[in-house]
Design a protein around this motif. Structure first.
Motif, mmCIF file in Angstrom:
data_model
loop_
_atom_site.group_PDB
_atom_site.id
_atom_site.type_symbol
_atom_site.label_atom_id
_atom_site.label_comp_id
_atom_site.label_asym_id
_atom_site.label_seq_id
_atom_site.Cartn_x
_atom_site.Cartn_y
_atom_site.Cartn_z
ATOM 1 N N ASP A 511 0.826 -1.207 0.000
ATOM 2 C CA ASP A 511 0.000 0.000 0.000
ATOM 3 C C ASP A 511 0.861 1.258 0.000
ATOM 4 N N LYS A 514 2.412 1.749 -3.375
ATOM 5 C CA LYS A 514 1.387 2.334 -4.253
ATOM 6 C C LYS A 514 1.319 3.846 -4.058
ATOM 7 N N GLU A 515 1.348 4.266 -2.821
ATOM 8 C CA GLU A 515 1.266 5.696 -2.508
ATOM 9 C C GLU A 515 2.453 6.449 -3.098
ATOM 10 N N THR A 518 2.070 6.815 -6.963
ATOM 11 C CA THR A 518 1.142 7.885 -7.335
ATOM 12 C C THR A 518 1.764 9.257 -7.105
ATOM 13 N N GLU A 525 -2.687 2.816 -11.568
ATOM 14 C CA GLU A 525 -2.552 2.334 -10.197
ATOM 15 C C GLU A 525 -1.718 1.059 -10.172
ATOM 16 N N LEU A 526 -0.856 0.989 -9.189
ATOM 17 C CA LEU A 526 0.008 -0.174 -9.032
ATOM 18 C C LEU A 526 -0.814 -1.382 -8.589
ATOM 19 N N SER A 527 -0.472 -2.528 -9.129
ATOM 20 C CA SER A 527 -1.155 -3.758 -8.733
ATOM 21 C C SER A 527 -0.839 -4.093 -7.280
ATOM 22 N N SER A 528 -1.766 -4.799 -6.631
ATOM 23 C CA SER A 528 -1.550 -5.232 -5.242
ATOM 24 C C SER A 528 -0.780 -6.536 -5.169
ATOM 25 N N ALA A 532 4.376 -6.629 -8.522
ATOM 26 C CA ALA A 532 4.488 -5.202 -8.821
ATOM 27 C C ALA A 532 5.820 -4.631 -8.347
ATOM 28 N N LEU A 537 4.258 -2.549 -13.612
ATOM 29 C CA LEU A 537 3.489 -1.338 -13.913
ATOM 30 C C LEU A 537 3.728 -0.891 -15.344
#
Length: 788
Positions: A511, A514-515, A518, A525-528, A532, A537
């Motif tokens: 998470d 991902k932040e 961005t 959006e990056l995959s969970s 990733a 990406l």
């Protein structure tokens, strides 16, 4: 018979006279309306009554019809004057023209939108051309008031005689009226001739209005700026540039006569199509100049003897460019459609055309060499060019280059493929491809935010099932097929170790990664999924280059900008792109990551850069996706960040061992060498940050305790102030051995990326190259030296 007396006779005559007067019809009295209607005839009759008969008769034969014609002309004039009043006279001087696009040095990149025209002033036109166009189109231009009635009468008689409307007798002012406005006939017109007459009368009325609003020189200037010269060319300046590759004020007498001559049939008489027809029109114009007494016969003969040298055929084809393609796309985003179509703008971009040309050249030259090498099994560009027209979409290997100025976000160069004429797909901004290992620096940056240090020990061994959340039984291999055991975290990034990078990502948390993605500007959006962390990406080269600027900028990002300023035709500013920035990531983490990326260029996957001739301080990262489908290199100096991608449009294997260091890094090196010579100096990557010395545990990355010291895992580190662990953030993986006094050593702590509990954690295997520790510096990032 008795005689009648004179008295009787007189009486009888009077009676007869009275009878005649009584029998004669009475004169009809004229009303006031009749007098008002016919008084001009009566007045002319009275005026001419005093003339001798020989003069009176023709005067009345001419005068009365002339007066009668006024009964029609006056209301007709009022009618057409009223229609002419509907037209805005300002439109005469307003005409669509091309918008000029400039690079940051003021060099013209190209022209877009509007019409293929460049509006110039009267003083910018060669006097020879003005004389030629007047002799050809309107010899009495400076003596009439908009309509040449002599020419009009002559053309009218010719049309009546030939029963046609082929002779127009249009003056330059009338042509300007016709070209400036849509002069349509009234819909009630019931024949072609009446329609033409209606349009001609309206044209005359508008011409008089133009003459009353503009000086003769202004009318002539607007006229030559509007003329159509074939091949989508409008205006004398564009015609001069297109046909003779010179400005209108530099035209010779021969060239001026040719351009004036082909106006009446620009496509038919174009020197690009029929040089002999053009020569005939030139010579006939020169002879008319002699007849108009603006040229001597000797001068005309000398001009007729000159050869006609027009732009060679190989330079007549308009070539598109990736920079102009990017500008068009950006203008569609920031301008109204009306402004785009009308043109006439001066658009200053952030592009440096010298860097742009080098980027285009370096990409194509390197890929040509690559195509000729062994192992390449796809279409080559040479093979595609050899195909007959029309050719299908190219299938040869492509590439993209984007160069961004770190401290402004300005796009200095953008290359969307090997040739903008051969493919309109702009890979610099439109292509979204997996970025592979070039994403790993952001994973490490996220982990540094959470306390990981470059010297923290991590395992490079295969992932165990359940070790990383969401990975299941997935365990990636490394590109060399080897596993190095315990290594400092920095080695994982320097040598692009997949297993270590996944563990680093798990430490930071998906998470938070991902932040970070961005925040640095990635759009998707990056995959969970844990994959990733290794760069699944999809992003464009422009996105990737912009994201990397946070490293030399100490965490600050300037969003990419291509248009610096737009001015209208009057010089007023229509648009100005403000310089915007924000802190995307922590300065300390950005600096820490940047120090490691510098080692990538010293001893890691980018070390070949020195062999390629670039010896200045730099940092960067290679990236290669599965099956060698995408080859990336993203690197930066203190001034610029450059991203290079190489691959096929339909993702497939390029070549065995088609790494980013092989396919992309050589292009990067050539571009950056040129940029450095042009003033974008690579002076060093050190940043002015505040540091604090700490004792850190090599296993946990936290403040070392006496137990860490006893275990031999404590070391001194100079840490950016924003990453210094809190006083309470101490290592809990080492405990004080109560039997220390008995001489027994405490057990080793289990580090991040621990081995199975049953196995003893091995000591670090030394890397081939020493990884330097963080050293505080005092210098700031220098800006690019401006180039005059």
């Amino acid at each position: 018979m008795p005689k009648r007396s004179s008295k009787d006779s007189s009486s009888s005559g009077s009676e007869k006279g009275r009878n005649r007067r009584r029998n004669k019809p009475a004169r009809k009295k004229h009303g006031l309306g009749t007098l008002l209607l016919f008084w001009p005839f009566a007045l002319w009759q009275k005026i001419t009554s005093a003339f001798p008969f020989i003069i009176r008769l023709p005067a009345r034969l001419i005068g009365h019809p002339a007066i009668l014609s006024l009964y029609f002309l006056i209301p007709l004039s009022i009618f057409y004057y009223g229609r002419a009043r509907q037209f805005d006279m300002a439109k005469v001087s307003e005409m669509p023209e091309r918008s000029i696009v400039l690079d940051r040095r003021g060099e013209e990149l190209g022209r877009i939108h509007g019409e293929k025209r460049d509006i110039i002033t009267f003083s910018d036109i060669a006097p020879e051309f003005l004389s030629a166009i007047l002799a050809r189109e309107d010899e009495r231009f400076f003596s009439h008031g908009g309509v040449d009635w002599i020419g009009f009468a002559r053309a009218t008689l010719r049309n009546i005689k030939d029963q046609s409307m082929t002779q127009g007798a249009s003056t330059i002012t009338m042509q300007l009226a016709r070209n400036s406005y849509q002069l349509q006939a009234k819909p009630l017109s019931f024949s072609h001739m009446v329609q033409e007459l209606d349009r001609k009368f309206l044209e005359i009325a508008v011409s008089y209005r133009i003459e009353s609003n503009y000086a003769k020189e202004e009318i002539l200037t607007h006229y030559v700026n509007r003329i159509f010269w074939g091949h989508s060319i409008r205006g004398i300046e564009e015609a001069s540039r297109t046909y003779f590759e010179k400005r209108a004020k530099d035209l010779t007498l021969s060239e001026s006569a040719l351009l004036a001559g082909i106006v009446r049939g620009p496509n038919a008489f174009s020197p690009f199509k029929d040089i002999e027809n053009s020569r005939f029109e030139r010579d006939s114009t020169l002879q008319r100049m002699v007849d108009a007494k603006v040229l001597s016969q000797e001068e005309a003969d000398a001009a007729m003897a000159e050869s006609i040298d027009v732009r060679p055929e190989w330079r007549r084809v308009f070539h598109d460019s990736w920079a102009m393609d990017a500008v068009r796309r950006e203008l569609e985003r920031i301008l109204e459609e009306e402004n785009i179509e009308f043109g006439g703008l001066q658009i200053t971009t952030t592009i440096d055309n010298l860097v742009q040309k080098k980027a285009e050249e370096a990409l194509d030259q390197h890929l040509r060499k690559f195509e000729r090498g062994g192992g390449y099994q796809h279409q080559t560009r040479a093979q595609w060019l050899a195909l007959p027209e029309p050719r299908p979409a190219p299938q040869y290997i492509q590439g993209s280059v984007v160069v961004i100025e770190n401290l402004t976000g300005a796009i200095v160069a953008t290359v969307g493929g090997r040739d903008a004429d051969e493919s309109k797909f702009n890979r610099a901004s439109q292509a979204k491809r997996q970025i592979g290992s070039t994403f790993k620096p952001f994973v490490y940056l996220a982990a540094f935010d959470h306390g990981l240090r470059p010297d923290t020990m991590l395992s490079d061994d295969p992932l165990r099932r359940g070790e990383v959340k969401g990975a299941g039984g997935w365990s990636p291999s490394n590109s060399d097929g080897k596993f190095l055991g315990m290594q400092p975290a920095s080695v994982g990034l320097i040598r692009s170790r997949n297993t270590m990078s996944v563990r680093v990502g798990a430490f930071a948390g998906i998470d938070y990664v991902k932040e970070i993605a961005t925040s640095v500007g990635f759009e998707r959006e990056l995959s969970s999924d844990p994959t990733a962390f290794l760069g699944t990406l999809d992003a464009s080269p422009e996105e990737l280059a912009s994201a990397y600027t946070v490293f030399p900028n100490r965490g600050v990002r300037f969003p990419p900008r291509l248009i610096a300023e737009i001015r209208n035709r009057d010089g007023g500013v229509e648009y100005r792109n403000p310089l915007i920035s924000y802190e995307a990531v922590k300065p300390g983490s950005a600096w820490t990551t940047s120090r490691i990326l510098h080692q990538v260029m010293e001893s890691g996957t980018g070390a070949s850069v020195k062999r390629l001739g670039f010896n200045k301080p730099c940092a960067g990262k290679t990236g290669t996706t599965n099956d060698y489908r995408d080859a990336w290199f993203v690197g930066y100096t203190s001034s610029l960040t450059c991203a290079v991608w190489v691959g096929l449009d339909q993702p497939k294997k390029t070549i065995d061992r088609g790494y980013g260091s092989t396919l992309s890094l050589p292009v990067w090196a050539e571009v950056m060498k040129t940029a450095d010579r042009l003033g974008y100096k690579a002076d060093g990557l050190d940043s002015k940050l505040s540091f604090q010395d700490c004792r850190i545990c090599r296993v946990s990355g936290k403040r070392a305790t006496p137990a860490c010291e006893s275990a031999g895992e404590a070391y001194s580190d100079s840490i950016p102030i924003d990453l210094v662990p809190a006083e309470t953030d101490i290592c809990l993986q080492h405990v004080e051995d109560v039997s220390e006094k008995s001489g027994n050593r405490p057990p080793k702590a289990v580090p991040v990326g621990e081995l199975p509990p049953t196995e003893q954690a091995p000591k670090a295997i030394p890397a081939d190259e020493e990884v330097p520790r963080a050293i505080p510096v005092e210098e700031d990032i220098p800006r690019a030296i401006p180039v005059e």
